[in-house]
Design a protein around this motif. Structure first.
Motif, PDB file in Angstrom:
ATOM      1  N   GLY A 121       0.775  -1.228   0.000  1.00  0.00           N
ATOM      2  CA  GLY A 121       0.000   0.000   0.000  1.00  0.00           C
ATOM      3  C   GLY A 121       0.803   1.272   0.000  1.00  0.00           C
ATOM      4  O   GLY A 121       0.321   2.328   0.428  1.00  0.00           O
ATOM      5  N   TYR A 122       2.043   1.207  -0.509  1.00  0.00           N
ATOM      6  CA  TYR A 122       2.894   2.391  -0.536  1.00  0.00           C
ATOM      7  C   TYR A 122       2.833   3.132  -1.880  1.00  0.00           C
ATOM      8  O   TYR A 122       3.561   4.103  -2.082  1.00  0.00           O
ATOM      9  CB  TYR A 122       4.356   2.005  -0.257  1.00  0.00           C
ATOM     10  CG  TYR A 122       4.682   1.811   1.208  1.00  0.00           C
ATOM     11  CD1 TYR A 122       3.801   1.179   2.067  1.00  0.00           C
ATOM     12  CD2 TYR A 122       5.886   2.251   1.731  1.00  0.00           C
ATOM     13  CE1 TYR A 122       4.096   0.983   3.408  1.00  0.00           C
ATOM     14  CE2 TYR A 122       6.207   2.061   3.071  1.00  0.00           C
ATOM     15  CZ  TYR A 122       5.303   1.424   3.899  1.00  0.00           C
ATOM     16  OH  TYR A 122       5.604   1.237   5.224  1.00  0.00           O
ATOM     17  N   GLY A 147      -2.405  15.217  -1.841  1.00  0.00           N
ATOM     18  CA  GLY A 147      -1.969  16.361  -1.054  1.00  0.00           C
ATOM     19  C   GLY A 147      -1.712  16.056   0.403  1.00  0.00           C
ATOM     20  O   GLY A 147      -1.386  16.963   1.188  1.00  0.00           O
ATOM     21  N   ALA A 148      -1.850  14.787   0.815  1.00  0.00           N
ATOM     22  CA  ALA A 148      -1.598  14.415   2.204  1.00  0.00           C
ATOM     23  C   ALA A 148      -0.114  14.544   2.530  1.00  0.00           C
ATOM     24  O   ALA A 148       0.745  14.210   1.702  1.00  0.00           O
ATOM     25  CB  ALA A 148      -2.078  12.988   2.472  1.00  0.00           C
ATOM     26  N   ARG A 149       0.182  15.014   3.747  1.00  0.00           N
ATOM     27  CA  ARG A 149       1.562  15.234   4.178  1.00  0.00           C
ATOM     28  C   ARG A 149       2.066  14.038   4.981  1.00  0.00           C
ATOM     29  O   ARG A 149       1.385  13.545   5.872  1.00  0.00           O
ATOM     30  CB  ARG A 149       1.655  16.496   5.035  1.00  0.00           C
ATOM     31  CG  ARG A 149       3.083  16.884   5.402  1.00  0.00           C
ATOM     32  CD  ARG A 149       3.121  18.113   6.272  1.00  0.00           C
ATOM     33  NE  ARG A 149       2.593  17.855   7.615  1.00  0.00           N
ATOM     34  CZ  ARG A 149       2.918  18.565   8.691  1.00  0.00           C
ATOM     35  NH1 ARG A 149       3.758  19.586   8.587  1.00  0.00           N
ATOM     36  NH2 ARG A 149       2.398  18.280   9.863  1.00  0.00           N
ATOM     37  N   TYR A 150       3.276  13.590   4.681  1.00  0.00           N
ATOM     38  CA  TYR A 150       3.933  12.473   5.355  1.00  0.00           C
ATOM     39  C   TYR A 150       5.216  12.967   6.002  1.00  0.00           C
ATOM     40  O   TYR A 150       5.917  13.826   5.449  1.00  0.00           O
ATOM     41  CB  TYR A 150       4.286  11.355   4.372  1.00  0.00           C
ATOM     42  CG  TYR A 150       3.111  10.667   3.719  1.00  0.00           C
ATOM     43  CD1 TYR A 150       2.768   9.360   4.058  1.00  0.00           C
ATOM     44  CD2 TYR A 150       2.341  11.321   2.763  1.00  0.00           C
ATOM     45  CE1 TYR A 150       1.702   8.715   3.459  1.00  0.00           C
ATOM     46  CE2 TYR A 150       1.262  10.693   2.158  1.00  0.00           C
ATOM     47  CZ  TYR A 150       0.955   9.390   2.514  1.00  0.00           C
ATOM     48  OH  TYR A 150      -0.118   8.763   1.919  1.00  0.00           O
ATOM     49  N   LEU A 183       1.989   2.561  10.364  1.00  0.00           N
ATOM     50  CA  LEU A 183       2.602   3.882  10.524  1.00  0.00           C
ATOM     51  C   LEU A 183       2.414   4.702   9.253  1.00  0.00           C
ATOM     52  O   LEU A 183       2.131   5.909   9.306  1.00  0.00           O
ATOM     53  CB  LEU A 183       4.096   3.747  10.834  1.00  0.00           C
ATOM     54  CG  LEU A 183       4.507   3.383  12.253  1.00  0.00           C
ATOM     55  CD1 LEU A 183       5.997   3.118  12.322  1.00  0.00           C
ATOM     56  CD2 LEU A 183       4.113   4.482  13.240  1.00  0.00           C
ATOM     57  N   PHE A 184       2.576   4.055   8.115  1.00  0.00           N
ATOM     58  CA  PHE A 184       2.456   4.736   6.832  1.00  0.00           C
ATOM     59  C   PHE A 184       0.993   5.066   6.507  1.00  0.00           C
ATOM     60  O   PHE A 184       0.648   6.208   6.201  1.00  0.00           O
ATOM     61  CB  PHE A 184       3.060   3.856   5.733  1.00  0.00           C
ATOM     62  CG  PHE A 184       3.107   4.508   4.378  1.00  0.00           C
ATOM     63  CD1 PHE A 184       4.101   5.427   4.073  1.00  0.00           C
ATOM     64  CD2 PHE A 184       2.178   4.200   3.404  1.00  0.00           C
ATOM     65  CE1 PHE A 184       4.157   6.031   2.825  1.00  0.00           C
ATOM     66  CE2 PHE A 184       2.223   4.796   2.150  1.00  0.00           C
ATOM     67  CZ  PHE A 184       3.221   5.712   1.864  1.00  0.00           C
ATOM     68  N   LYS A 185       0.134   4.061   6.594  1.00  0.00           N
ATOM     69  CA  LYS A 185      -1.263   4.247   6.182  1.00  0.00           C
ATOM     70  C   LYS A 185      -2.062   5.116   7.143  1.00  0.00           C
ATOM     71  O   LYS A 185      -2.846   5.968   6.734  1.00  0.00           O
ATOM     72  CB  LYS A 185      -1.936   2.879   6.043  1.00  0.00           C
ATOM     73  CG  LYS A 185      -1.477   2.073   4.845  1.00  0.00           C
ATOM     74  CD  LYS A 185      -2.287   0.789   4.728  1.00  0.00           C
ATOM     75  CE  LYS A 185      -1.945   0.035   3.447  1.00  0.00           C
ATOM     76  NZ  LYS A 185      -2.753  -1.200   3.321  1.00  0.00           N
ATOM     77  N   LEU A 210       6.739   7.589   7.044  1.00  0.00           N
ATOM     78  CA  LEU A 210       7.504   6.661   6.199  1.00  0.00           C
ATOM     79  C   LEU A 210       8.769   6.245   6.928  1.00  0.00           C
ATOM     80  O   LEU A 210       9.593   7.076   7.320  1.00  0.00           O
ATOM     81  CB  LEU A 210       7.887   7.345   4.875  1.00  0.00           C
ATOM     82  CG  LEU A 210       8.772   6.539   3.919  1.00  0.00           C
ATOM     83  CD1 LEU A 210       8.067   5.277   3.450  1.00  0.00           C
ATOM     84  CD2 LEU A 210       9.195   7.390   2.720  1.00  0.00           C
ATOM     85  N   THR A 211       8.908   4.939   7.151  1.00  0.00           N
ATOM     86  CA  THR A 211      10.107   4.415   7.795  1.00  0.00           C
ATOM     87  C   THR A 211      10.457   3.073   7.184  1.00  0.00           C
ATOM     88  O   THR A 211       9.837   2.659   6.201  1.00  0.00           O
ATOM     89  CB  THR A 211       9.912   4.321   9.323  1.00  0.00           C
ATOM     90  OG1 THR A 211      11.159   4.002   9.932  1.00  0.00           O
ATOM     91  CG2 THR A 211       8.859   3.286   9.691  1.00  0.00           C
ATOM     92  N   GLN A 212      11.441   2.365   7.727  1.00  0.00           N
ATOM     93  CA  GLN A 212      11.921   1.148   7.108  1.00  0.00           C
ATOM     94  C   GLN A 212      12.307   0.107   8.143  1.00  0.00           C
ATOM     95  O   GLN A 212      12.677   0.441   9.281  1.00  0.00           O
ATOM     96  CB  GLN A 212      13.147   1.434   6.221  1.00  0.00           C
ATOM     97  CG  GLN A 212      14.375   1.860   7.020  1.00  0.00           C
ATOM     98  CD  GLN A 212      15.620   2.061   6.193  1.00  0.00           C
ATOM     99  OE1 GLN A 212      16.254   3.087   6.292  1.00  0.00           O
ATOM    100  NE2 GLN A 212      15.980   1.093   5.393  1.00  0.00           N
ATOM    101  N   VAL A 213      12.228  -1.152   7.746  1.00  0.00           N
ATOM    102  CA  VAL A 213      12.820  -2.220   8.531  1.00  0.00           C
ATOM    103  C   VAL A 213      14.328  -2.153   8.325  1.00  0.00           C
ATOM    104  O   VAL A 213      14.807  -1.854   7.225  1.00  0.00           O
ATOM    105  CB  VAL A 213      12.257  -3.594   8.116  1.00  0.00           C
ATOM    106  CG1 VAL A 213      12.854  -4.702   8.957  1.00  0.00           C
ATOM    107  CG2 VAL A 213      10.738  -3.596   8.233  1.00  0.00           C
TER     108      VAL A 213
END
Length: 463
Positions: free
Chosen positions: A39-40, A57-60, A395-397, A402-405
């Motif tokens: 879903g990214y 237009g959503a801010r991350y 966390l993303f949805k 936005l982060t990572q393993v």
């Protein structure tokens, strides 16, 4: 005949809806599948500072920062103006039979931060810096061996891959460079055993390992430096991810008062726009490589000292100094680690928070309660490390972070944000992690429904 259209912003706008189609047809379709599965595929349209904006237009909040290249944030006006000024100046770029003024300035600026080193060699990437370090070490010592640490990551070109201890990257590409030996991280006895033959040219190590945010003991790096000196081995600090203020010091080795023979920089040095890397080294090493006029170009790279890359490095240092970003990384990192660490006693799945500055690892592990343990074991059986996706995806949805393993099969999530994040951003991070981790302790629940979907996908892939 159509006239050229140099307006890249218009080209981006005209074709952005086709990004997945273009990549499926001409580039890496498997990566497109990954983005759609988790879903990214939100179609980012804009980046500013520590924030990204999607097609709606959503801010991350970007805690990945392009694998650490955007230390000063995305599209910083100082960086933009510096690059524009180079293009507007008609400079005599890459003459090759001339020396670059901007390269000289950038080398001077970098070496002021590392006064025990004397010379700089520029490259196009971190991996190229590792390749250069291997060559310089072998050429300067006359020895064949290179020692590196298990679980380390140094890049994916053949020499760098030979020092990268992850079978996920190595499988299918062997045999790799001969003479490369792995020792456990934090194991001085194993390192001494490897160096005792006096056949090792260099020990190459990340001060903090990026894959997992693995921390050295207080004794390891000083002890390793002493062993290298004892056995005539060069100590090479791969600061490609940890350097340039990331850990709250210009170099991570400064936390342990270590002075390497070579320091490798890249990522943040670029400002995120023009790839650049730097090998900082002692004059005694440099002089053994470029030791006479007919060997003046014995190692190099065509684009390595291009004016845009050098300007990007200079502008990055300007921003870091004027905005005091190294100090900010130390302050914000300490606050964020403390806030996250306070959560550990309340969540049995949350094991440890560690790091330096704004390089932070959040580690999860097997729970004690039977219901949670059963669900954990199902995920682990399907794909080791899958649990972290149950944290990063929500966390993303749900929280627009936005982060990572922190690596293949890892139970650690890595935070690597721009050094420009604010107190408000840290509050955003704290609230989001608290909410998502709390959700991961509810079985059944929405997060474990996501887990079932991920398990089903893993089973299908293995079939």
């Amino acid at each position: 005949m159509n006239s050229p259209n140099p307006d890249m912003s218009q080209l981006f706008a005209d074709r952005q809806a086709q990004r997945s189609t273009l990549h499926n047809r001409y580039l890496n379709e498997q990566f497109v599948r990954v983005l759609k599965t988790i879903g990214y595929d939100v179609g980012f349209q804009k980046g500013q500072g520590q924030y990204l904006y999607d097609r709606e237009g959503a801010r991350y909040l970007d805690l990945l920062s392009g694998f650490g290249v955007f230390a000063i944030g995305r599209n910083h006006p100082v960086m933009r103006d510096a690059l524009k000024s180079v293009l507007d100046a008609d400079l005599p770029n890459l003459v090759q039979f001339d020396v670059s003024v901007l390269a000289g300035v950038l080398a001077e600026r970098l070496l002021k931060y590392v006064p025990y080193l004397d010379k700089a060699f520029f490259a196009n990437s971190g991996a190229e810096c590792v390749e250069a370090a291997i060559k310089f070490a072998r050429g300067a010592t006359g020895r064949p061996g290179i020692v590196y640490c298990a679980h380390g990551y140094h890049g994916l070109t053949y020499g760098a891959l030979s020092l990268t201890g992850d079978s996920n990257f190595r499988t299918g590409f062997e045999p790799l460079l001969p003479g490369c030996t792995s020792v456990p991280f934090n194991d001085l006895a194993a390192l001494e055993k490897a160096l005792a033959s006096r056949e090792v040219a260099a020990f190459v190590v990340e001060p903090i390992q990026g894959k997992g945010v693995n921390m050295p003991s207080d004794e390891f790096l000083p002890g390793a430096a002493a062993l290298c000196k004892k056995y005539g081995t060069l100590f090479v600090a791969d600061e490609i991810q940890t350097g340039m203020g990331r850990t709250g010091r210009f170099l991570a080795v400064e936390h342990w008062n270590v002075e390497p023979d070579m320091v490798l920089l890249s990522k943040s040095l670029s400002g995120g726009h023009v790839p650049v890397g730097a090998v900082l080294t002692r004059k005694s090493i440099f002089d053994k490589i470029f030791n006479q006029m007919d060997r003046a170009v014995v190692h190099g790279s065509t684009f390595s000292k291009n004016d845009l890359a050098m300007a990007a490095g200079i502008a990055t240092l300007d921003v870091m100094e004027s905005e005091k970003l190294i100090e900010a990384a130390a302050k914000r990192g300490a606050e964020l680690r403390l806030a996250l660490t306070r959560m550990v006693p309340g969540y049995e799945l949350l094991k440890e928070v560690r790091g330096k500055g704004l390089m932070i690892g959040i580690e999860f592990g097997p729970p004690k309660s039977l219901r949670l343990r059963a669900s954990w074991n199902v995920l682990e059986a399907a794909n080791k490390g899958l649990f972290c996706q149950l944290i990063t995806v929500p966390l993303f949805k749900d929280h627009k972070i936005l982060t990572q393993v922190a690596g293949h099969g890892s139970h650690t999530i890595k935070l690597l944000p721009p050094l420009t994040i604010t107190e408000e951003d840290c509050g955003w991070i704290e609230r989001a992690f608290d909410d998502v981790i709390a959700g991961s302790h509810k079985v059944p629940g929405a997060i474990w429904s996501l887990g079932k979907t991920l398990v089903d996908n893993a089973v299908r892939r293995s079939a």
